[in-house]
Design a protein around this motif. Sequence first.
Motif, short mmCIF file in Angstrom:
data_model
loop_
_atom_site.label_atom_id
_atom_site.label_comp_id
_atom_site.label_asym_id
_atom_site.label_seq_id
_atom_site.Cartn_x
_atom_site.Cartn_y
_atom_site.Cartn_z
N LYS A 81 -38.18 43.06 34.13
CA LYS A 81 -37.50 43.35 35.39
C LYS A 81 -38.32 43.02 36.63
CE LYS A 81 -38.63 48.30 35.01
NZ LYS A 81 -38.03 49.66 34.86
N THR A 82 -39.59 42.65 36.44
CA THR A 82 -40.40 42.21 37.58
C THR A 82 -40.22 40.72 37.86
OG1 THR A 82 -42.27 41.84 36.09
CG2 THR A 82 -42.16 43.97 37.21
N ILE A 83 -39.46 40.04 37.00
CA ILE A 83 -39.25 38.60 37.14
C ILE A 83 -37.91 38.34 37.83
CG2 ILE A 83 -38.99 36.42 35.88
CD1 ILE A 83 -40.59 37.60 33.63
N GLY A 84 -37.87 37.34 38.67
CA GLY A 84 -36.63 36.99 39.35
C GLY A 84 -35.52 36.63 38.37
N LEU A 85 -34.29 36.99 38.73
CA LEU A 85 -33.10 36.70 37.91
C LEU A 85 -33.20 37.31 36.51
CD1 LEU A 85 -32.69 32.91 38.85
CD2 LEU A 85 -31.64 34.87 39.98
N PHE A 86 -33.86 38.47 36.42
CA PHE A 86 -34.16 39.03 35.09
C PHE A 86 -32.92 39.38 34.28
CE2 PHE A 86 -34.11 42.70 37.95
CZ PHE A 86 -33.42 43.67 37.23
N ARG A 87 -31.84 39.80 34.93
CA ARG A 87 -30.64 40.18 34.16
C ARG A 87 -30.02 38.97 33.47
NH1 ARG A 87 -29.44 45.35 34.66
NH2 ARG A 87 -30.19 46.49 36.51
N GLN A 88 -29.87 37.88 34.21
CA GLN A 88 -29.30 36.68 33.60
C GLN A 88 -30.23 36.11 32.55
OE1 GLN A 88 -26.15 35.39 34.02
NE2 GLN A 88 -26.81 34.21 32.24
N LYS A 89 -31.51 36.17 32.82
CA LYS A 89 -32.48 35.66 31.84
C LYS A 89 -32.45 36.50 30.57
CE LYS A 89 -35.58 33.57 35.24
NZ LYS A 89 -36.89 33.63 35.93
N ALA A 90 -32.29 37.80 30.71
CA ALA A 90 -32.21 38.67 29.53
C ALA A 90 -30.99 38.32 28.69
CB ALA A 90 -32.16 40.14 29.96
N LYS A 91 -29.86 38.10 29.35
CA LYS A 91 -28.63 37.71 28.64
C LYS A 91 -28.87 36.41 27.86
CE LYS A 91 -25.32 39.76 31.91
NZ LYS A 91 -24.81 40.80 30.99
N ASN A 92 -29.50 35.44 28.53
CA ASN A 92 -29.75 34.15 27.88
C ASN A 92 -30.69 34.28 26.69
OD1 ASN A 92 -28.12 32.69 29.65
ND2 ASN A 92 -29.79 32.22 31.05
N VAL A 93 -31.74 35.07 26.84
CA VAL A 93 -32.71 35.23 25.74
C VAL A 93 -32.05 35.88 24.53
CG1 VAL A 93 -34.79 36.46 25.01
CG2 VAL A 93 -34.77 35.26 27.20
N ILE A 94 -31.21 36.87 24.77
CA ILE A 94 -30.51 37.52 23.65
C ILE A 94 -29.53 36.54 23.00
CG2 ILE A 94 -28.86 39.32 23.03
CD1 ILE A 94 -31.74 40.32 23.51
N LYS A 95 -28.81 35.77 23.81
CA LYS A 95 -27.85 34.80 23.26
C LYS A 95 -28.56 33.71 22.46
CE LYS A 95 -24.24 35.32 26.81
NZ LYS A 95 -23.54 34.65 27.95
N LEU A 96 -29.64 33.17 23.02
CA LEU A 96 -30.34 32.10 22.30
C LEU A 96 -30.99 32.64 21.02
CD1 LEU A 96 -33.75 31.89 22.56
CD2 LEU A 96 -33.15 31.45 24.93
N SER A 97 -31.43 33.89 21.05
CA SER A 97 -32.02 34.50 19.86
C SER A 97 -30.97 34.63 18.76
CB SER A 97 -32.60 35.88 20.19
OG SER A 97 -33.62 35.78 21.15
N GLN A 98 -29.76 35.01 19.15
CA GLN A 98 -28.67 35.14 18.18
C GLN A 98 -28.33 33.79 17.55
OE1 GLN A 98 -26.96 38.39 17.48
NE2 GLN A 98 -26.81 37.07 15.67
N ILE A 99 -28.31 32.75 18.38
CA ILE A 99 -28.02 31.40 17.87
C ILE A 99 -29.12 30.94 16.93
CG2 ILE A 99 -27.81 28.97 18.54
CD1 ILE A 99 -26.46 29.96 21.14
N LEU A 100 -30.37 31.21 17.26
CA LEU A 100 -31.47 30.81 16.38
C LEU A 100 -31.37 31.52 15.03
CD1 LEU A 100 -34.50 30.74 18.86
CD2 LEU A 100 -33.28 28.79 17.88
N VAL A 101 -30.99 32.78 15.04
CA VAL A 101 -30.83 33.53 13.78
C VAL A 101 -29.64 32.99 12.99
CG1 VAL A 101 -30.19 35.77 12.80
CG2 VAL A 101 -31.94 35.64 14.58
N ASP A 102 -28.51 32.79 13.67
CA ASP A 102 -27.27 32.40 12.98
C ASP A 102 -27.29 30.95 12.50
OD1 ASP A 102 -26.31 34.92 13.48
OD2 ASP A 102 -25.06 34.34 15.18
N ASP A 103 -27.82 30.05 13.34
CA ASP A 103 -27.69 28.62 13.06
C ASP A 103 -28.96 27.93 12.58
OD1 ASP A 103 -25.13 29.05 13.96
OD2 ASP A 103 -25.42 28.07 15.91
#
Length: 214
Positions: A81-103
């Motif tokens: 949360k000390t990083i700029g745009l942290f909410r959108q970045k958190a969403k992206n990290v979770i989404k990309l992590s899910q794709i890496l696990v699934d695919d």
Amino acid sequence: MAKQLDYHTIHAIFSRFRDQEPEPKGELDHTNAYTLVVAVALSAQATDVGVNKATAELFKIADTPQKMLDLGEEGLIEHIKTIGLFRQKAKNVIKLSQILVDDYGGEVPSSRAALVSLPGVGRKTANVVLNMWFKQPTQAVDTHIFRLGNRTGICPGKEVVAVEHAIEDHIPAEFQQHAHHWMILHGRYVCKARKPVCSNCIIRDLCPFEEKTL
């Protein structure tokens, strides 16, 4: 924009870069390919120092896609949360992590096409990962390289991909693996945007920049 430098001048420039720093390293802390992807994705519009502070504890508990999913978006936000745009970045990290696990079985792919298909991963991020982890001679063009390339004539171009191609086309093959690291470091600490430190520049005599500082 300076004119494209000739081969011999570019070779001389990168010979000096190599003599000064034979094995340049990126400044984002990471422990594996996955944490490198996350760190670079978090670094957009943020400093490497700020990202490293945020990920120091994060990567101790979430250094794989599955561990990041177990931590969850809100848990991730607490770390970044000390990083700029942290909410959108958190969403992206979770989404990309899910794709890496699934695919991809939890592994980071070594293909640029696969990497750029991940949420929050652009061409620059993909090229950083391919270069630093998979040792491919890819060129990650950031603002420092864009400025340096155009100011010096090493790799001029009106947009990022043009500069990337100029690096690939004009910098000798022996320097390709580390080319973007040498340029990032030189642009960050010497060839600065507002006031370049020309008095401390090892390529000053080879650089055509007309507004040199003394």
